[in-house]
Design a protein around this motif. Structure first.
Motif, PDB file in Angstrom:
ATOM      1  N   TYR A  72      -0.992  -0.800  -7.382  1.00 44.88           N
ATOM      2  CA  TYR A  72      -1.789  -0.051  -6.416  1.00 44.88           C
ATOM      3  C   TYR A  72      -1.057   1.211  -5.967  1.00 44.88           C
ATOM      4  O   TYR A  72       0.160   1.212  -5.823  1.00 44.88           O
ATOM      5  N   THR A  73      -1.828   2.263  -5.742  1.00 49.14           N
ATOM      6  CA  THR A  73      -1.318   3.490  -5.126  1.00 49.14           C
ATOM      7  C   THR A  73      -2.338   3.916  -4.087  1.00 49.14           C
ATOM      8  O   THR A  73      -3.518   4.076  -4.403  1.00 49.14           O
ATOM      9  N   LYS A  91      -4.198   1.353  -9.433  1.00 52.60           N
ATOM     10  CA  LYS A  91      -5.485   1.332  -8.723  1.00 52.60           C
ATOM     11  C   LYS A  91      -5.354   2.207  -7.485  1.00 52.60           C
ATOM     12  O   LYS A  91      -4.588   1.885  -6.573  1.00 52.60           O
ATOM     13  N   VAL A  92      -6.095   3.306  -7.454  1.00 49.53           N
ATOM     14  CA  VAL A  92      -5.891   4.317  -6.410  1.00 49.53           C
ATOM     15  C   VAL A  92      -6.930   4.238  -5.300  1.00 49.53           C
ATOM     16  O   VAL A  92      -8.080   3.864  -5.524  1.00 49.53           O
ATOM     17  N   SER A  93      -6.476   4.619  -4.108  1.00 53.79           N
ATOM     18  CA  SER A  93      -7.365   4.687  -2.956  1.00 53.79           C
ATOM     19  C   SER A  93      -6.852   5.723  -1.969  1.00 53.79           C
ATOM     20  O   SER A  93      -5.665   6.045  -1.944  1.00 53.79           O
ATOM     21  N   THR A 140     -11.267   3.479   0.108  1.00 54.29           N
ATOM     22  CA  THR A 140     -11.376   2.020   0.132  1.00 54.29           C
ATOM     23  C   THR A 140     -10.029   1.427   0.502  1.00 54.29           C
ATOM     24  O   THR A 140      -8.994   2.087   0.380  1.00 54.29           O
ATOM     25  N   ALA A 141     -10.053   0.181   0.949  1.00 56.62           N
ATOM     26  CA  ALA A 141      -8.796  -0.520   1.215  1.00 56.62           C
ATOM     27  C   ALA A 141      -8.030  -0.640  -0.102  1.00 56.62           C
ATOM     28  O   ALA A 141      -8.629  -0.851  -1.158  1.00 56.62           O
ATOM     29  N   PRO A 142      -6.715  -0.498  -0.053  1.00 56.48           N
ATOM     30  CA  PRO A 142      -5.924  -0.541  -1.293  1.00 56.48           C
ATOM     31  C   PRO A 142      -6.213  -1.752  -2.171  1.00 56.48           C
ATOM     32  O   PRO A 142      -6.375  -1.623  -3.387  1.00 56.48           O
ATOM     33  N   ARG A 143      -6.307  -2.938  -1.590  1.00 53.48           N
ATOM     34  CA  ARG A 143      -6.550  -4.160  -2.375  1.00 53.48           C
ATOM     35  C   ARG A 143      -7.910  -4.162  -3.070  1.00 53.48           C
ATOM     36  O   ARG A 143      -8.109  -4.880  -4.038  1.00 53.48           O
ATOM     37  N   ASP A 144      -8.853  -3.356  -2.560  1.00 49.61           N
ATOM     38  CA  ASP A 144     -10.200  -3.322  -3.132  1.00 49.61           C
ATOM     39  C   ASP A 144     -10.366  -2.236  -4.197  1.00 49.61           C
ATOM     40  O   ASP A 144     -11.432  -2.113  -4.790  1.00 49.61           O
TER      41      ASP A 144
END
Length: 196
Positions: A72-73, A91-93, A140-144
């Motif tokens: 995640y980033t 996975k970016v947010s 979006t939330a990082p985990r999503d």
């Protein structure tokens, strides 16, 4: 000169850090020079590393390696790091208290001084309201956050990449072009041509 709320964002990251196995804060080289973000994250025990730096020829290689290591980033503003991170499988947010740029922040900036209209557009295009309209899925939330490899590559112009050999030809750095330019330059001087 930015007066963002470094503490608020650092606290937000700290608040979600326990739901990840490891958190590493990546700080731009120019932020390091000004100590932006550093103290706020250090106070919370969150480790940091220098990311992109305009003076480092290895920046892109380092960023590719870094983004490839993290699932995640997330970021609190817009920049090319989103496209690079996505292209290399992170996975970016955009999440947390957003850091807006303001024209008043840019006093002394070369672009702002010499091309203020361009700087105003740059600021507008990196504002939260513009980005939410253009890229709502990034907020979006990082985990999503899902994988967005194709989006990242598209944003970077991945399909337009050139090989080193092609770049040499395009920029005239190949031997044939350098020889032709040298010969043409000598002929112009000998024949007295001064035009381009």
């Amino acid at each position: 000169k930015h007066d963002w709320n470094f503490e608020e964002y650092a606290e937000s990251v700290f608040g979600i850090s326990k739901s990840f196995s490891r958190v590493l804060v990546c700080v731009h080289g120019s932020c390091l020079e000004k100590r932006y973000w550093i103290d706020a994250f250090e106070r919370r025990g969150l480790p940091w590393i220098v990311g992109a730096s305009y003076s480092d020829a290895n920046t892109l290689n380092r960023m590719r390696n870094l983004f490839s290591c993290f699932e995640y980033t997330t970021t609190n503003g817009f920049g090319s790091h989103l496209a690079y991170a996505a292209a290399f499988g992170s996975k970016v947010s955009i999440w947390g208290p957003f850091s807006e740029y303001r024209m008043s922040d840019m006093e002394g900036d070369v672009l702002a001084r010499n091309a203020p209209d361009s700087m105003r557009l740059t600021i507008e295009f990196s504002s939260q309201s513009f980005l939410r309209g253009r890229y709502p899925e990034l907020f979006t939330a990082p985990r999503d956050a899902p994988l967005r490899v194709e989006w990242g590559r598209s944003e970077l112009g991945w399909d337009n990449r050139k090989s080193p050999e092609e770049l040499k030809k395009i920029f005239g750095w190949d031997l044939k072009t350098r020889v032709m330019r040298a010969v043409t330059g000598r002929l112009r001087r000998v024949l007295g041509f001064s035009g381009g």
